[in-house]
Design a protein around this motif. Structure first.
Motif, PDB file in Angstrom:
ATOM      1  N   GLY A   1       0.789  -1.217   0.000  1.00  0.00           N
ATOM      2  CA  GLY A   1       0.000   0.000   0.000  1.00  0.00           C
ATOM      3  C   GLY A   1       0.821   1.267   0.000  1.00  0.00           C
ATOM      4  O   GLY A   1       0.351   2.306  -0.480  1.00  0.00           O
ATOM      5  N   ASP A   2       2.045   1.238   0.531  1.00  0.00           N
ATOM      6  CA  ASP A   2       2.845   2.455   0.630  1.00  0.00           C
ATOM      7  C   ASP A   2       3.504   2.858  -0.685  1.00  0.00           C
ATOM      8  O   ASP A   2       4.208   3.861  -0.744  1.00  0.00           O
ATOM      9  N   GLY A   3       3.293   2.088  -1.756  1.00  0.00           N
ATOM     10  CA  GLY A   3       3.860   2.444  -3.051  1.00  0.00           C
ATOM     11  C   GLY A   3       5.026   1.588  -3.493  1.00  0.00           C
ATOM     12  O   GLY A   3       5.586   1.802  -4.562  1.00  0.00           O
ATOM     13  N   THR A   4       5.389   0.585  -2.706  1.00  0.00           N
ATOM     14  CA  THR A   4       6.485  -0.306  -3.080  1.00  0.00           C
ATOM     15  C   THR A   4       6.003  -1.351  -4.072  1.00  0.00           C
ATOM     16  O   THR A   4       4.949  -1.960  -3.878  1.00  0.00           O
ATOM     17  N   VAL A   5       6.775  -1.562  -5.134  1.00  0.00           N
ATOM     18  CA  VAL A   5       6.526  -2.629  -6.092  1.00  0.00           C
ATOM     19  C   VAL A   5       7.803  -3.455  -6.171  1.00  0.00           C
ATOM     20  O   VAL A   5       8.903  -2.902  -6.251  1.00  0.00           O
TER      21      VAL A   5
ATOM     22  N   VAL B   1       6.745   3.839  -6.319  1.00  0.00           N
ATOM     23  CA  VAL B   1       6.083   4.647  -7.349  1.00  0.00           C
ATOM     24  C   VAL B   1       5.741   6.038  -6.831  1.00  0.00           C
ATOM     25  O   VAL B   1       5.120   6.830  -7.540  1.00  0.00           O
ATOM     26  N   GLY B   2       6.130   6.358  -5.602  1.00  0.00           N
ATOM     27  CA  GLY B   2       5.967   7.715  -5.094  1.00  0.00           C
ATOM     28  C   GLY B   2       4.552   8.078  -4.692  1.00  0.00           C
ATOM     29  O   GLY B   2       4.199   9.264  -4.694  1.00  0.00           O
ATOM     30  N   GLY B   3       3.761   7.103  -4.341  1.00  0.00           N
ATOM     31  CA  GLY B   3       2.403   7.367  -3.878  1.00  0.00           C
ATOM     32  C   GLY B   3       1.741   6.075  -3.459  1.00  0.00           C
ATOM     33  O   GLY B   3       2.150   4.983  -3.871  1.00  0.00           O
ATOM     34  N   ARG B   4       0.722   6.164  -2.619  1.00  0.00           N
ATOM     35  CA  ARG B   4       0.031   4.975  -2.148  1.00  0.00           C
ATOM     36  C   ARG B   4      -0.700   4.309  -3.303  1.00  0.00           C
ATOM     37  O   ARG B   4      -1.229   4.976  -4.192  1.00  0.00           O
TER      38      ARG B   4
ATOM     39  N   LEU C   1      -1.818   6.237 -13.373  1.00  0.00           N
ATOM     40  CA  LEU C   1      -1.336   4.957 -13.872  1.00  0.00           C
ATOM     41  C   LEU C   1       0.172   5.056 -14.007  1.00  0.00           C
ATOM     42  O   LEU C   1       0.684   5.919 -14.717  1.00  0.00           O
ATOM     43  N   VAL C   2       0.890   4.187 -13.300  1.00  0.00           N
ATOM     44  CA  VAL C   2       2.357   4.206 -13.312  1.00  0.00           C
ATOM     45  C   VAL C   2       2.850   2.910 -13.944  1.00  0.00           C
ATOM     46  O   VAL C   2       2.476   1.819 -13.507  1.00  0.00           O
ATOM     47  N   VAL C   3       3.690   3.032 -14.957  1.00  0.00           N
ATOM     48  CA  VAL C   3       4.240   1.871 -15.656  1.00  0.00           C
ATOM     49  C   VAL C   3       5.742   1.814 -15.434  1.00  0.00           C
ATOM     50  O   VAL C   3       6.454   2.816 -15.577  1.00  0.00           O
ATOM     51  N   LEU C   4       6.224   0.628 -15.056  1.00  0.00           N
ATOM     52  CA  LEU C   4       7.642   0.382 -14.823  1.00  0.00           C
ATOM     53  C   LEU C   4       8.186  -0.516 -15.919  1.00  0.00           C
ATOM     54  O   LEU C   4       7.490  -1.414 -16.403  1.00  0.00           O
ATOM     55  N   ASP C   5       9.429  -0.299 -16.295  1.00  0.00           N
ATOM     56  CA  ASP C   5      10.121  -1.142 -17.267  1.00  0.00           C
ATOM     57  C   ASP C   5      11.330  -1.743 -16.569  1.00  0.00           C
ATOM     58  O   ASP C   5      12.283  -1.035 -16.241  1.00  0.00           O
TER      59      ASP C   5
END
Length: 374
Positions: A71-75, A91-94, A115-119
């Motif tokens: 929940g704290d924004g960790t992926v 991702v810098g946000g909940r 919507l945050v996309v990681l590569d």
């Protein structure tokens, strides 16, 4: 059973608890665990930790890697066989919804509506969604698809974040704030639209077919909520899903035809294989239906009132995690319990995920527990 769902009516959000919550005086006590008559061997092979999870998590399992979020924004991505961390980022946000991944790109939606996309674990782009989201994004075909609680569906280019299309159709005034159905089937995008399963063209968003899985019942709009909930089951050309508190049914996704639907309560998604579809009702009575026609294959009351999460199928077993974090392996053939192992004592945050022979259970406290039957 904790309060699992809430509904939105226009700009008003109503938080509703399901009847018979564990804090209520009328909730029956959980049934004591039964002795295991024909046990199988199994053990926990590794564990990891991520932050606490307070949203409807979906674990992505691709290429021998589990991708999870807190929940704290960790992926984070971890190797399925060893638990070794591949990458971890913020991702810098909940986070409100996630994780979707195709093995390279990973996508989540923040509570701020981005919507945050990681590569490969590195932030690639972020775009505003414009609606509340609780369903994990789908990453497929170098596109990212998002389903809002208002049933809005939109697609972005995974490479550069260009918005490709958006589709919104009128629906019921109340919608379920629980992870819904958003999946790929060959060249069709499967989307839950209330109690209906729709097949969309992923290139344009145009509707190819639409099938009602349930017929909403009730005397008011709240009682008639019957949204399709994740996870669904795919078996060949068929996909099966639960309509919230209404039915379990299967659809021919190639032709867009309903194969069968059975009226049954229940709030969590289902699992299955080529032979059976399995799920628990609101009292945690577990039922297996024959996949071909929907007839009941068996039912079990061994875990009544245990606050079961959505199940997973692992080999010849159906795996359920109860509200105390205990993992139960049941025979898919007859329903008897074959193995029972603990986690960290907290409720499941997602349906168990499978990669190869490893089964991952993620708990609300942020525990990642990997098991391997022997």
């Amino acid at each position: 059973m904790t309060a699992r769902w809430q509904v939105l009516a226009g700009a008003l959000a109503l938080a509703l608890a399901l009847a018979g919550c564990s804090s209520g005086p009328d909730r029956p006590k959980p049934k004591p665990y039964e002795a295991i008559a024909a046990p199988i061997a199994g053990k926990q092979v590794w564990s990891q930790r991520i932050g606490g999870i307070d949203f409807p998590l979906s674990v992505a399992a691709q290429g021998g890697v589990f991708t999870v979020a807190s929940g704290d924004g960790t992926v984070a991505a971890v190797q399925a066989d060893t638990g070794r961390e591949v990458w971890r980022t913020s991702v810098g946000g909940r986070i409100a919804a996630g994780v979707g991944s195709d093995g390279r790109y990973a996508a989540v939606v923040t509570r701020e509506g981005e919507l945050v996309v990681l590569d490969g674990g590195k932030p690639l782009w972020r775009k505003p969604v414009g609606t509340k989201v609780v369903t994990a994004p789908l990453v497929a075909g170098e596109r990212v698809f998002v389903l809002g609680v208002d049933r809005r569906v939109a697609a972005w280019d995974a490479l550069d974040g260009r918005k490709l299309w958006q589709q919104q159709r009128p629906g019921e005034p109340l919608t379920l704030a629980q992870g819904g159905v958003l999946a790929a089937f060959k060249n069709t995008l499967l989307v839950g639209q209330g109690p209906r399963l729709a097949g969309l063209d992923p290139l344009s968003g145009n509707v190819r077919w639409e099938v009602p899985v349930a017929s909403p019942r009730g005397t008011n709009e709240v009682e008639r909520i019957a949204d399709l909930v994740a996870p669904l089951v795919r078996r060949g050309d068929s996909v099966c899903a639960r309509a919230f508190q209404s039915a379990v049914g299967c659809v021919d996704a190639e032709r867009g035809n309903l194969q069968w639907s059975k009226n049954v309560g229940g709030t969590e998604g289902i699992a299955g294989n080529e032979q059976v579809v399995v799920g628990a009702d609101a009292s945690d009575r577990i039922t297996a239906w024959q996949a071909a026609g929907g007839e009941v294959a068996w039912s079990s009351e061994a875990l009544l009132y245990r606050s079961l999460g959505a199940p997973q199928v692992a080999g010849p077993t159906a795996v359920f995690v109860d509200g105390e974090g205990m993992v139960h392996w049941l025979s898919l053939a007859k329903g008897q319990t074959m193995l029972r192992l603990p986690t960290d004592g907290s409720a499941p945050a997602a349906a168990p995920a499978v990669s190869g022979t490893t089964l991952l259970v993620v708990t609300r406290n942020g525990g990642l527990h990997a098991f391997r039957p022997e």
